[in-house]
Structures are given as C-alpha cells and as structure tokens.
Design a protein around this motif. Structure first.
Motif, PDB file in Angstrom:
ATOM      1  N   GLU A   1       3.291  39.549  -7.590  1.00 24.98           N
ATOM      2  CA  GLU A   1       3.883  39.739  -8.908  1.00 24.98           C
ATOM      3  C   GLU A   1       4.753  40.990  -8.918  1.00 24.98           C
ATOM      4  OE1 GLU A   1       2.383  40.341 -13.449  1.00 24.98           O
ATOM      5  OE2 GLU A   1       0.863  39.795 -11.971  1.00 24.98           O
ATOM      6  N   VAL A   2       5.871  40.888  -9.620  1.00 31.56           N
ATOM      7  CA  VAL A   2       6.714  42.078  -9.786  1.00 31.56           C
ATOM      8  C   VAL A   2       6.405  42.632 -11.172  1.00 31.56           C
ATOM      9  CG1 VAL A   2       9.070  42.961  -9.861  1.00 31.56           C
ATOM     10  CG2 VAL A   2       8.505  41.063  -8.339  1.00 31.56           C
ATOM     11  N   VAL A   3       6.002  43.882 -11.203  1.00 31.60           N
ATOM     12  CA  VAL A   3       5.606  44.485 -12.483  1.00 31.60           C
ATOM     13  C   VAL A   3       6.611  45.571 -12.841  1.00 31.60           C
ATOM     14  CG1 VAL A   3       3.763  45.694 -13.716  1.00 31.60           C
ATOM     15  CG2 VAL A   3       3.198  44.053 -11.919  1.00 31.60           C
ATOM     16  N   HIS A   4       7.141  45.455 -14.046  1.00 23.86           N
ATOM     17  CA  HIS A   4       8.074  46.479 -14.535  1.00 23.86           C
ATOM     18  C   HIS A   4       7.375  47.279 -15.624  1.00 23.86           C
ATOM     19  CE1 HIS A   4      11.088  44.278 -12.372  1.00 23.86           C
ATOM     20  NE2 HIS A   4      10.789  43.186 -13.049  1.00 23.86           N
ATOM     21  N   PRO A   5       7.686  48.534 -15.772  1.00 28.57           N
ATOM     22  CA  PRO A   5       7.040  49.307 -16.832  1.00 28.57           C
ATOM     23  C   PRO A   5       7.375  48.725 -18.196  1.00 28.57           C
ATOM     24  CG  PRO A   5       8.660  50.643 -15.645  1.00 28.57           C
ATOM     25  CD  PRO A   5       8.615  49.328 -14.969  1.00 28.57           C
ATOM     26  N   SER A   6       8.542  48.096 -18.303  1.00 32.63           N
ATOM     27  CA  SER A   6       8.958  47.532 -19.585  1.00 32.63           C
ATOM     28  C   SER A   6       8.187  46.246 -19.905  1.00 32.63           C
ATOM     29  CB  SER A   6      10.445  47.232 -19.566  1.00 32.63           C
ATOM     30  OG  SER A   6      10.733  46.495 -18.398  1.00 32.63           O
ATOM     31  N   ASN A   7       7.507  45.686 -18.902  1.00 34.56           N
ATOM     32  CA  ASN A   7       6.752  44.443 -19.122  1.00 34.56           C
ATOM     33  C   ASN A   7       5.746  44.610 -20.246  1.00 34.56           C
ATOM     34  OD1 ASN A   7       8.101  43.221 -17.155  1.00 34.56           O
ATOM     35  ND2 ASN A   7       6.353  42.921 -15.770  1.00 34.56           N
ATOM     36  N   ALA A   8       5.071  45.788 -20.126  1.00 35.32           N
ATOM     37  CA  ALA A   8       4.023  46.043 -21.101  1.00 35.32           C
ATOM     38  C   ALA A   8       4.591  46.103 -22.518  1.00 35.32           C
ATOM     39  CB  ALA A   8       3.327  47.355 -20.774  1.00 35.32           C
ATOM     40  N   SER A   9       5.762  46.714 -22.607  1.00 33.60           N
ATOM     41  CA  SER A   9       6.362  46.860 -23.927  1.00 33.60           C
ATOM     42  C   SER A   9       7.206  45.650 -24.318  1.00 33.60           C
ATOM     43  CB  SER A   9       7.206  48.133 -23.974  1.00 33.60           C
ATOM     44  OG  SER A   9       8.169  48.061 -22.938  1.00 33.60           O
TER      45      SER A   9
ATOM     46  N   ILE B   1       5.514  46.192  -6.896  1.00 34.73           N
ATOM     47  CA  ILE B   1       5.102  44.848  -6.471  1.00 34.73           C
ATOM     48  C   ILE B   1       3.582  44.872  -6.396  1.00 34.73           C
ATOM     49  CG2 ILE B   1       5.289  43.087  -4.655  1.00 34.73           C
ATOM     50  CD1 ILE B   1       8.043  43.726  -5.783  1.00 34.73           C
ATOM     51  N   LYS B   2       2.991  43.839  -6.957  1.00 38.73           N
ATOM     52  CA  LYS B   2       1.524  43.771  -7.000  1.00 38.73           C
ATOM     53  C   LYS B   2       1.053  42.621  -6.097  1.00 38.73           C
ATOM     54  CE  LYS B   2      -1.436  42.451 -10.506  1.00 38.73           C
ATOM     55  NZ  LYS B   2      -1.700  42.211 -11.910  1.00 38.73           N
ATOM     56  N   VAL B   3       0.206  42.945  -5.137  1.00 38.31           N
ATOM     57  CA  VAL B   3      -0.327  41.912  -4.238  1.00 38.31           C
ATOM     58  C   VAL B   3      -1.831  42.100  -4.127  1.00 38.31           C
ATOM     59  CG1 VAL B   3       0.053  40.744  -2.017  1.00 38.31           C
ATOM     60  CG2 VAL B   3       1.681  42.453  -2.777  1.00 38.31           C
ATOM     61  N   ALA B   4      -2.537  40.971  -4.162  1.00 36.15           N
ATOM     62  CA  ALA B   4      -4.000  41.045  -3.996  1.00 36.15           C
ATOM     63  C   ALA B   4      -4.315  41.101  -2.509  1.00 36.15           C
ATOM     64  CB  ALA B   4      -4.642  39.822  -4.628  1.00 36.15           C
ATOM     65  N   ASN B   5      -5.338  41.861  -2.190  1.00 36.38           N
ATOM     66  CA  ASN B   5      -5.776  41.948  -0.797  1.00 36.38           C
ATOM     67  C   ASN B   5      -6.282  40.573  -0.353  1.00 36.38           C
ATOM     68  OD1 ASN B   5      -7.049  42.423   1.617  1.00 36.38           O
ATOM     69  ND2 ASN B   5      -8.178  44.229   0.914  1.00 36.38           N
ATOM     70  N   PRO B   6      -5.699  39.998   0.708  1.00 33.69           N
ATOM     71  CA  PRO B   6      -6.122  38.651   1.122  1.00 33.69           C
ATOM     72  C   PRO B   6      -7.614  38.588   1.446  1.00 33.69           C
ATOM     73  CG  PRO B   6      -4.231  39.416   2.402  1.00 33.69           C
ATOM     74  CD  PRO B   6      -4.680  40.553   1.574  1.00 33.69           C
TER      75      PRO B   6
ATOM     76  N   PHE C   1       8.741  50.680  -5.799  1.00 30.61           N
ATOM     77  CA  PHE C   1      10.079  50.918  -5.240  1.00 30.61           C
ATOM     78  C   PHE C   1      11.030  51.204  -6.401  1.00 30.61           C
ATOM     79  CE2 PHE C   1       8.150  47.741  -2.295  1.00 30.61           C
ATOM     80  CZ  PHE C   1       7.993  48.585  -1.209  1.00 30.61           C
ATOM     81  N   THR C   2      12.125  51.831  -6.077  1.00 31.23           N
ATOM     82  CA  THR C   2      13.076  52.162  -7.144  1.00 31.23           C
ATOM     83  C   THR C   2      13.591  50.883  -7.801  1.00 31.23           C
ATOM     84  OG1 THR C   2      13.796  53.814  -5.571  1.00 31.23           O
ATOM     85  CG2 THR C   2      15.012  53.695  -7.641  1.00 31.23           C
ATOM     86  N   SER C   3      13.858  49.882  -6.992  1.00 30.13           N
ATOM     87  CA  SER C   3      14.333  48.616  -7.545  1.00 30.13           C
ATOM     88  C   SER C   3      13.396  47.496  -7.135  1.00 30.13           C
ATOM     89  CB  SER C   3      15.718  48.298  -7.009  1.00 30.13           C
ATOM     90  OG  SER C   3      16.600  49.330  -7.302  1.00 30.13           O
ATOM     91  N   CYS C   4      12.916  46.797  -8.120  1.00 30.48           N
ATOM     92  CA  CYS C   4      12.090  45.619  -7.834  1.00 30.48           C
ATOM     93  C   CYS C   4      12.670  44.449  -8.638  1.00 30.48           C
ATOM     94  CB  CYS C   4      10.640  45.850  -8.254  1.00 30.48           C
ATOM     95  SG  CYS C   4       9.831  47.137  -7.315  1.00 30.48           S
ATOM     96  N   TYR C   5      13.018  43.421  -7.931  1.00 27.35           N
ATOM     97  CA  TYR C   5      13.650  42.282  -8.610  1.00 27.35           C
ATOM     98  C   TYR C   5      12.690  41.090  -8.586  1.00 27.35           C
ATOM     99  CZ  TYR C   5      17.825  45.108  -7.984  1.00 27.35           C
ATOM    100  OH  TYR C   5      18.730  46.135  -8.017  1.00 27.35           O
ATOM    101  N   ASP C   6      12.476  40.518  -9.744  1.00 23.27           N
ATOM    102  CA  ASP C   6      11.579  39.362  -9.783  1.00 23.27           C
ATOM    103  C   ASP C   6      12.365  38.081  -9.544  1.00 23.27           C
ATOM    104  OD1 ASP C   6      12.787  38.703 -12.187  1.00 23.27           O
ATOM    105  OD2 ASP C   6      11.273  39.790 -13.377  1.00 23.27           O
TER     106      ASP C   6
END
Ligand SMILES: Nc1ncnc2c1ncn2[C@@H]1O[C@H](COP(=O)(O)OP(=O)(O)OP(=O)(O)O)[C@@H](O)[C@H]1O
Length: 759
Positions: free
Chosen positions: A27-35, A47-52, A63-68
């Motif tokens: 999942e790509v998480v942006h700080p603005s997602n919450a708002s 970027i959010k990844v669950a430990n396999p 990262f400075t830029s994360c694109y979903d």
C-alpha cells in the motif's frame, strides 16, 4: 568540497493487471490520506508492506515521492523529472533509472505508450522546449542509445545485424565511455521519435509468463546538450541518461525456457552487482565493484560519481511479488544514501597562451598553465557533514573547468542553488571560475614575433648545449671514479696474494708420504659417497614417479593399483624374493598412504625380514637349527629350505620369561652375540616374546571378528610344521598380507591355512 547530492528515490506502484488478485499486501500511504486529501506524491508518504513471515509486522519505506496505482505519467514527470532538465542545461550529467522486478512497470514508466507517453518522450520534448529558450547559447542535442544484453553492449541506433559488441573504456580522465557508440544530432521531437521508434525495435524483448513484452536487456538512452557560448567562447555539456533496467526475475514465476534462462541469469547477475555497488558505497568501502558488470561500469558516474541521480522503484502489487517488492525497497533504501558530487562540465574554447618560456630572460615569467584538477573546486559551506561519497575522479584539463553545484536550494528535489541573473539560462547553477593564466596570447614586450622566435631558438640552443655539456662532464666524472675504484680493488687483491705467498703457512705441513694414503682414502670415501648418493637419487626418483602417478590417479584407481602391488608383493614374498616384496609393499603404500593397516602390516613384514636376515647371518656356520636365536619355526623353515637342510623343530622353551627391557634391547641390538643366543634360553625367549607381543598389539586393534594374520599368527601357523614344508613356507611368508575385510586386503586364508596347530 563539492556539494553532495544524494540520489533521489521515487517509488511507483503499478495498477493490478488483468487476472491479478486483489490483495492489500502493498500500500502507498500519503500523509494526506488521513485527512482525505488526494495528493499521490507529496512528501512524507511511504510504502507499507507486511512482513511475509509475520503478517502482523508492517514495514514502512518512506521516500520523498511515492506514487500509487492511480498516479499518472504526467505527475511523475512534472514532480520529479522536469526539474532535472535545467540541471542538464547547466552542464551536469543526470541519470534517471527505473528499477524493479519484471513486469513492475519500468518500461511503462520510462517509455510509456502512445496514449500515456513516459519519461523519455517527455524529457525530449522538454529538452527542445528549454533549448529554444536559451537564446544566448548555440545549443545542439545529440542522442545515443545502447542496450546491455547478456553483459555485452550493443548500439541500438544501428541496424541489429550491423551492431557489433561495443567495448567499455575509460578515458585519460577516468571517465567511462562506450567506444564506437553512435551519436546522432536531433533537431526536433519528430526526428527523435523516428530514431527512437526504430531503435526500440532493435531492443531485445521477449515474452515470459509475467510479461508479454519483457525487456531482456538494460537500455540506456542519452540525450546530450552541447551549449556553446559564442561570446565567452566556452562550451557547456550536459547529459541526461534514461535507463530502463531489465527486471530481476524469479524463474519459477517467469517460466523461462533455456534461452530465457541465460538472459535471466545475465540480468540477475548484473542487478546483483548493482546491489553490491550500492552496498559498498553505503558502507564507504574503498573498493567499489563497478568493474564486475558492464551495467555498473556504465552507471559508475551515477553511483557515487559526479552526476545527479533519480531512482524510480517500480513495484508490482500482490502477494506473488511481495518478496521482490521487499528486495526492491531495500535496494532503494540503500541507494538513497549514496552521495554524488555533481560537477559542471565546461570546456574553454579560447586558444591557450603560448608558453613563451624564453621570455623569462627578458620579462617576469608568464603565468603557468593551470594544472589539471582532479577534484571539483570546493564551494564554501557546501559540504554537509562527513561524506562517504567517492571523490569525483573527473580531472579537468586547463581548458576544461568543472564547478560544483552547491549553496542554495533552487530545485526542491536536489537542493540546487538559485539561478543568478545574467547570460546563463534560467535555473542554471553558478559556475565558479578558476583563475586563468595570461590568455592574451600576446607578450607585448615591444618585440616582433620574429624577434621573439629568434630569442627563443637561441635560448633553447644555449640551454640544450649547456645541458649536454653538463651531462657529458658528469658521465666522464662517473667513469673516472669507477675506473679508480676498479684499479684500487685490483691492486689490493694483488697485494694480498703476494703477502700470502711470502708468509709461511700457519698449518703444519705433513710429512711426505702421509698425504697420499689419506688422499686416496678420502677419494675412496668420496667415490663411495657419490655412488650411494646416485643410488639414493635413483630410488628417490623412482619414488617420485610413483608419487606423481599416484597424484594423477583417481582414488579408486589408486586403491586398485595399491591392491595390485600388494598382490604382487605377496606373490614375491611367497617365492622368497623378500627384497622385491618389500619394494612392492613400499610402492603399494605410495598409492594408499592412508591405509593404516597396510602400514602396520608392512612394518611387521619389515621386522620379519629383518629377523629372517639376522637369523641367516647367525646360522652361516651352524648346521643345527637348535642354535637359532629365536623360537621362530617360520624362520627355521625358511632357513632349512634355503640351505637344503632337514627341518628339525626347536623344542619349546621351558618357560616364557617376560622381560620388557631385554626384549627392547634385543630388537634394537645391531650385532647380537650368537653364543649368547645359543646358551641363554631366556635371551632367545625375549626376542621371541617381543615379536609375539608386537604381533598381538596389532591384532588387538583389529576387530575381533576379522581374520587375524598378525606376526603372532604367523608363528602359530609356523608351528604347524607337520604340514608340508612348502605350504608352511607360503603361509609363513604371506604374513604381512592385509586383513581380508580391509579394502586393500588379499583373499582370506583358506581353511587349510587356518587349521589348528598339530604339535
Ligand atoms: N502505471 C501503469 N499503468 C498501467 N499499466 C501499467 C503500468 N505500469 C505497468 N503497466 C503494465 O504492466 C505491464 C508490465 O509493465 P512493463 O512492461 O513496463 O514492466 P517492466 O517492469 O518493464 O517489465 P520487464 O522488466 O519484464 O521488462 C505492461 O503491460 C504495462 O502496460
């Protein structure tokens, strides 16, 4: 110190493709997602990844830029790529590379499609737009395009059938380049499109289970901008390298056939070297393994070098790619710590002043040409703490100046300086001019050019003459010194000889006649020694040959050869050729040096032979076996057979007296007294005991189930003298054979051999 620029990282998650499962493993998480904001690339995203292994554990990669998956080509270009165009026009090299597992969207991001053009077409368009705005420069753009396929470099701008493998070289300034790579000037976007579309068809692409058009090579497109300043007569060269890397591949998922496997291996290897380079740079290693693959050699300048870098990490959604996603993200985390020191490539086209050194005699010296600069020129306050980046190895000649970028923060992603006003294109970093020598090209000393030349010639001639004279004189002096030393040494040695001949000898002279027999004896000894040495050498050589042969044989062959030698040795010992048998056992041992049992048997055999010899030598003058020093029937039989005598068994000694000391001394005794042996039963018995004891020791280390044919055994069988002599002799002399269950063993004894002793 030049300003440090870290490589910028952008992560991009591609949308799910048809047939791919919908899961939220990534999942790509942006700080603005919450708002509830809609920004897809603002700072602070991760970027959010669950430990396999443990799904409750969540890894976050900021990262400075994360694109979903909803991000557009336009967004990426505007946000992260467009600002770099200005840097290119400032004379700096910029490298953008797309990295990720196969089918993660690298080619889509770099190249795109007609409807969604990617970074490459957008960069070219932007380059032309900017170029037109640079009125003060005469700017030209050139393009080159290559692929690295199975670790070989090919030119994509020439027809595939004519494309040879291109060598990667390094110029005298340590800059890596691809030799003979074609470079085409482009005057407009259409021209570029035509070239690029044709070249793209040359690129190695193949279908895999994961991607119908999977890149089988790394592709590097370079747009080079050359900016000539006609007034200052300087040339700025900026470059942008757009790298579409082949994706790392899991052959289980791709279902590669053998040819694809070879490609895959090359891809994975080069990517692994890329990882090693990044790792080494991170650790601050002194040796960075750039040379381990063509890819890293070509990207050397982008990784810890003098260019500005942007890494786009392409991510594929789904559990299927989770491990690869983690690998890509880990690679990105390491890469973002790499520090580059960008430099401005500027060449001074003005003619350099002639080195009129002859003018020294008439005027103060002209400024000397500036030496080549290996490090970028330092910018005050530009360094940010301890740096692990390698210093740029791009040296600058007198006419090529390099300035570092530093100071302000004009471009947000790279922290470049603000643009000074002037003739420079907007957004270009300021160059730092190094001090120039006298560039007037004219001395202006009130002399004509001809007069100056004449003076130069005269001065040069005079200087050369003086130098030649000086060197000749120096050589002459050295020669004279040498001659002097030689003469002195000769005189000294002559004097010494004379003194020695005059002075009486300190050694007492021997009376005449004494020396001759001594010399003769000495000569005899010498000859004997020589013969012995030769014999030894021969033996050694023979042994060496055996050892050499043993070295080249396989363990099985060695064992077989060893076994054959044992068999031969046994045959010889049966015949009574004990010396030959000994040699053969020795040879057998060369082939199976680790066979402890063979060694033990061999030692027993040697002892046996020794005892046998000893007994024969004792019996030379005695016809009665009773006088034999040991109670050893085998030896007695041997002796009887050899001397054609009747065998009469020695009566058993009345009592065995154990005396370790005696037994030891008996074995070690070189010249035992035969009379002693005759008269004292105890002494004889001690010899026997020692031998029997030794045999028992060996027997004890063997398995009780094994057929024991130790020295003690031999004796027992030897006691069975009522059997025909011949068999007795055979059974006695085969004693040193190896245990039947040993790998080297000969066939076990027959039942007849084992029959009980008849006394
Ligand atoms: N952002 C995106 N939007 C839509 N489709 C995408 C996107 N990214 C990738 N794709 C599609 O995913 C597929 C794989 O993408 P692409 O060929 O670019 O992957 P790749 O990483 O270059 O793979 P390879 O390493 O095998 O060459 C393509 O069909 C492409 O069109």
């Amino acid at each position: 110190m030049a300003a440090i620029q870290k490589i910028k990282i952008a992560a991009r998650l591609r949308p799910r493709l048809e047939g791919e499962l919908d899961d939220d493993s990534l999942e790509v998480v942006h700080p603005s997602n919450a708002s509830g904001g809609s920004s897809s690339f603002s700072g602070g995203s991760f970027i959010k990844v669950a430990n396999p292994r443990d799904p409750t554990q969540i890894f976050k990669f900021p990262f400075t830029s994360c694109y979903d998956e909803d991000s557009t080509q336009e967004e990426i270009f505007r946000n992260d790529v467009e600002p770099l165009i200005d840097i290119v026009y400032s004379g700096v090299t910029v490298t953008i590379f797309a990295y990720g597992v196969t089918s993660s969207g690298k080619t889509h991001t770099m190249q795109g499609t007609k409807s969604q053009p990617g970074i490459i077409p957008r960069v070219v368009r932007a380059m032309f737009e900017k170029k037109d705005a640079l009125h003060q420069f005469q700017t030209s753009l050139d393009v080159s395009y290559m692929e690295i396929y199975k670790d070989e470099v090919y030119d994509l701008l020439v027809a595939r059938e004519n494309a040879p493998k291109l060598p990667v070289r390094e110029n005298e300034h340590g800059m890596v380049f691809v030799a003979n790579l074609s470079k085409f000037p482009i005057t407009g976007v259409e021209e570029f499109d035509t070239l690029y579309n044709a070249a793209t068809k040359h690129r190695s692409v193949g279908a895999t289970n994961l991607n119908r058009a999977s890149s089988r090579s790394h592709a590097v497109l370079t747009i080079e901008a050359t900016m000539l300043d006609p007034i200052a007569n300087t040339v700025l060269t900026g470059k942008i390298n757009l790298v579409d890397l082949a994706g790392s591949e899991n052959n289980k998922l791709t279902g590669n056939d053998p040819s694809r496997m070879a490609e895959s291996a090359a891809i994975n290897k080069s990517l692994s070297v890329l990882g090693q380079v990044v790792h080494a740079l991170n650790r601050g290693d002194s040796r960075i393994p750039y040379r381990n693959s063509k890819l890293t050699r070509i990207l050397q300048d982008a990784l810890g070098g003098s260019s500005v870098g942007l890494l786009i990490c392409n991510l594929a959604p789904g559990i299927k790619f989770r491990q690869d996603t983690l690998n890509t993200l880990n690679f990105a985390v390491r890469t973002k710590n790499i520090e580059n020191r960008p430099v401005v490539n500027e060449r001074d086209n003005r003619p350099a002043a002639k080195p009129h050194f002859a003018a020294v005699s008439i005027q103060p010296p002209a400024a000397r040409p500036a030496p080549a600069i290996i490090q970028p020129i330092s910018t005050a306050g530009s360094s940010s703490g301890p740096s692990r980046a390698r210093p740029s190895l791009v040296p600058v000649s007198r006419s090529q100046r390099i300035s570092s970028i530093g100071g302000g923060n004009h471009y947000q992603p790279f922290g470049l300086p603000s643009i000074p006003a002037g003739r420079r294109p907007s957004g270009l970093p300021e160059k730092i001019q190094e001090s120039e020598g006298d560039r007037s090209g004219s001395l202006g000393f009130g002399m004509s050019e001809k007069e100056i030349d004449e003076r130069i010639s005269k001065a040069v001639e005079a200087a050369v003459e003086a130098e030649v004279t000086r060197r000749l004189a120096e050589r002459e002096r050295q020669r004279a010194e040498e001659e002097e030393r030689r003469r002195a040494a000769e005189a000294e040695s002559r004097e010494e000889q004379v003194t020695r001949s005059r002075s009486p000898s300190k050694e007492p002279s021997l009376p005449s006649g004494v020396l001759t027999p001594l010399l003769k004896r000495h000569k005899d000894l010498d000859d004997e020694l020589k013969t012995r040495l030769q014999e030894l050498e021969r033996k050694y050589e023979r042994g060496e040959k055996e050892m050499q042969l043993a070295d080249v044989l396989s363990p099985v062959s060695r064992k077989k050869t060893g076994r054959a030698y044992v068999a031969l040795a046994r045959a010889h010992s049966e015949k009574g050729d004990l010396q030959v048998a000994l040699d053969l056992y020795r040879k057998a041992e060369t082939y199976v040096p680790d066979n402890i049992k063979l060694k033990e048997r061999w030692i027993l055999f040697v002892i046996h032979v020794f005892l046998l010899k000893l007994s024969y030598s004792r019996k030379k003058s005695d016809v009665r076996l009773l006088s034999f020093p040991f109670h050893n029937p085998i030896i007695e039989i041997e002796w009887a057979v050899k001397n054609d005598k009747e065998y009469v068994p020695t009566p058993k000694p009345p009592k065995k007296r154990k005396s370790k000391k005696r037994s030891k001394s008996a074995l070690g005794q070189e010249n035992p007294d035969p009379d002693d042996a005759m008269d004292v039963d105890g002494k004889r018995q001690s010899h026997l005991n020692s031998a029997a004891q030794f045999g028992t020791e060996v027997t004890n280390i063997e398995s009780p189930t094994k057929t024991k044919r130790s020295f003690a055994d031999t004796e027992d069988r030897g006691n069975a003298l009522q059997t025909p002599l011949k068999r007795q002799k055979r059974s006695a002399l085969t004693t040193p054979a190896i245990d039947s269950d040993d790998e080297m063993a000969l066939p076990p004894l027959s039942k007849k051999d084992k029959r009980p002793v008849v006394s």
